[in-house]
Design an enzyme around this catalytic site. Structure first.
Site, PDB file in Angstrom:
ATOM      1  N   LYS A  57       0.871  -1.116   0.198  1.00  0.00           N
ATOM      2  CA  LYS A  57       0.154  -0.022   0.185  1.00  0.00           C
ATOM      3  C   LYS A  57       0.856   1.332   0.039  1.00  0.00           C
ATOM      4  CE  LYS A  57      -4.349   2.043   0.454  1.00  0.00           C
ATOM      5  NZ  LYS A  57      -3.553   2.712  -0.633  1.00  0.00           N
ATOM      6  N   LYS A  81       4.659   2.416   8.343  1.00  0.00           N
ATOM      7  CA  LYS A  81       3.438   3.232   8.548  1.00  0.00           C
ATOM      8  C   LYS A  81       2.412   2.475   8.945  1.00  0.00           C
ATOM      9  CE  LYS A  81       3.215   7.121   6.237  1.00  0.00           C
ATOM     10  NZ  LYS A  81       2.989   8.011   5.195  1.00  0.00           N
ATOM     11  N   LYS A  93       5.565   2.205  -2.790  1.00  0.00           N
ATOM     12  CA  LYS A  93       5.325   3.352  -3.424  1.00  0.00           C
ATOM     13  C   LYS A  93       5.567   3.445  -4.852  1.00  0.00           C
ATOM     14  CE  LYS A  93       4.662   7.532  -1.399  1.00  0.00           C
ATOM     15  NZ  LYS A  93       4.167   7.731   0.022  1.00  0.00           N
ATOM     16  N   ASP A 133      -0.196  10.934  -3.676  1.00  0.00           N
ATOM     17  CA  ASP A 133       0.799  11.480  -2.856  1.00  0.00           C
ATOM     18  C   ASP A 133       1.318  12.974  -3.445  1.00  0.00           C
ATOM     19  OD1 ASP A 133       2.712  10.224  -0.814  1.00  0.00           O
ATOM     20  OD2 ASP A 133       3.995  11.288  -2.451  1.00  0.00           O
ATOM     21  N   THR A 177      -5.123  13.078   6.113  1.00  0.00           N
ATOM     22  CA  THR A 177      -3.941  13.258   6.487  1.00  0.00           C
ATOM     23  C   THR A 177      -3.802  14.146   7.570  1.00  0.00           C
ATOM     24  OG1 THR A 177      -3.014  12.484   4.098  1.00  0.00           O
ATOM     25  CG2 THR A 177      -1.245  13.348   5.729  1.00  0.00           C
ATOM     26  N   ASN A 206      -2.150  19.577  -0.216  1.00  0.00           N
ATOM     27  CA  ASN A 206      -3.465  18.920   0.597  1.00  0.00           C
ATOM     28  C   ASN A 206      -3.251  18.708   1.994  1.00  0.00           C
ATOM     29  OD1 ASN A 206      -4.783  16.007   1.448  1.00  0.00           O
ATOM     30  ND2 ASN A 206      -6.025  17.330   0.331  1.00  0.00           N
ATOM     31  N   SER A 333      -7.468   5.607   3.512  1.00  0.00           N
ATOM     32  CA  SER A 333      -7.374   4.840   2.354  1.00  0.00           C
ATOM     33  C   SER A 333      -7.656   3.447   2.702  1.00  0.00           C
ATOM     34  CB  SER A 333      -5.908   4.884   1.994  1.00  0.00           C
ATOM     35  OG  SER A 333      -5.667   5.941   1.052  1.00  0.00           O
TER      36      SER A 333
END
Ligand code: GLU
Length: 396
Positions: A57, A81, A93, A133, A177, A206, A333
């Protein structure tokens, strides 16, 4: 690679076998492709670091500085994380080395679809689930989902998260976030007895702009903000909503009322809480001793170098590390993916309640371990997460 520097610091504390060390320090797969667009080739990566705790993820970033090392660092951090946030997911990623500000919307769409064409066989709802991202948006997620579904020939909304609501996105994902960051900031402030409410935020995308807004609504004074071009310092306080209007109208925050400073100048202004919310490697051994905040909340991934981390610890400045502080994004997510896989839709209150609970649980777990040892919160988080990943490998 930056993650190796941190890893070299913590692994001696764990007594790992050679095999375990290799396991935690080596990505499972590094996928590379060149995406061709209008006669130009853009290097692109998907790094799948570790999936012992669940499907890979992590987001995909579009940025001119993207490179394999950075994507690998970020994939490693995603592995930690998801473990810190207690999500049944691994870490991955993606990235494309491109400046999306130089592309038209049509070109961004084409590039997004080409990314999926290149990597479609490695991603999927049970395999690897990308997300937004730096400089990637819900619209980009919608294009990527659509391209994936065209290739596999059936609906698969769980292939990607951070989608717009009408394409299977989750309520609250757009502010997740920052909201997660607010929850852990409030917990840390209680523990540390910080009464000052002056906040400096680096980055006005964001994560940063929403964090500034959410803190402002909760009575904090935003004394400094920045975007990639410049920074503004105003001890009287900045209204983040007004700043956002200016940014959207003029493309920069340069005319927000206050003193003009550099983007990195925001890091060292007089404040109580510092929120780096832009890129990695900005808090370094050169500026760590100039930082005035008592608490640093890492909304960006990897904003503090290993050397700076040490200096901050010596100065008794508490750092809420990225793997905790910005885990709100991947947490919602995960909620989005659960909703997609079960054909459900949760309302905003449900999502916020679940997010708060996840973030506070993760914070409390780390804080308790932190109290028991002599390490900073980042080292504590690394040790805790690495143990979880390795035990899922059945190798501890
Ligand atoms: N890009 C975000 C992060 O670094 C979100 C990842 C996700 O939602 O999968 O945590």
């Amino acid at each position: 690679m930056a993650f190796e520097t941190f890893l070299n610091k913590v692994t001696p504390l764990l007594n790992l076998s050679t095999e375990q060390l290799k396991n935690i320090s080596t990505p499972n797969h590094v996928h590379f492709a060149e995406l061709e667009l209008s006669g130009k080739k853009y290097p692109a990566w998907r790094v799948q670091f570790n999936n012992s705790r669940g499907p890979y993820k992590g987001g995909i970033r579009f940025h001119p500085d993207v490179n394999e090392e950075e994507v690998t660092d970020l994939a490693f951090w995603m592995t930690l994380k998801t473990a810190v946030a207690n999500l049944p997911l691994g870490g991955g990623k993606g990235g494309v080395k491109v400046n999306p500000k130089e592309l038209s919307l049509e070109e961004i769409e084409e590039l997004s679809r080409k990314y999926v064409q290149a990597f479609h066989s490695f991603i999927g709802p049970e395999q690897d689930i990308p997300a937004p991202d730096v400089y990637t948006t819900p619209q980009i997620m919608a294009w990527m989902k659509n391209e994936y579904e065209k290739i596999v020939g059936h609906p698969a909304p769980g292939v990607i998260t951070g989608k717009p609501l009408e394409f299977g996105g989750s309520e609250v994902r757009n502010i997740a976030t920052a909201l997660g960051g607010v929850y852990v900031t409030q917990e840390a402030i209680k523990k540390l007895n910080i009464t000052g409410k002056r906040v400096a935020v680096q980055g006005f995308g964001n994560a940063g702009s929403v964090m500034a807004q959410l803190l402002y609504e909760r009575g904090y004074t935003i004394v400094a903000i920045s975007d990639s071009k410049s920074g503004i310092y105003n001890p009287e306080g900045i209204d983040p909503e007004e700043a956002l209007v200016i940014k959207q109208k003029l493309g920069s925050i340069a005319t927000v009322p206050g003193d003009k400073i550099s983007s990195n100048g925001v890091l060292t202004v007089d404040c109580d809480i510092l929120v780096p919310a832009a890129l990695d490697g900005v808090i370094t051994k050169e500026n760590a001793n100039e930082i005035k905040a008592k608490l640093i909340v890492e909304l960006a991934n990897g904003p503090t170098t290993a050397e700076a981390d040490e200096l901050l610890y010596q100065r008794d400045i508490t750092v809420l590390p990225d793997v905790l502080a910005n885990a709100g994004g991947v947490t919602v997510s995960y909620f989005e993916w659960v909703q997609n896989q079960s054909n459900g839709h949760w309302d905003a209150i449900t999502v916020k309640t679940k997010l708060k609970e996840k973030m506070i649980t993760a914070f409390d777990q780390l804080w308790e371990l932190y109290q028991q040892n002599d390490y900073n919160l980042r080292t504590t988080a690394y040790l805790h997460a690495i143990k979880k990943v390795l035990s899922a490998e059945n190798k501890v």
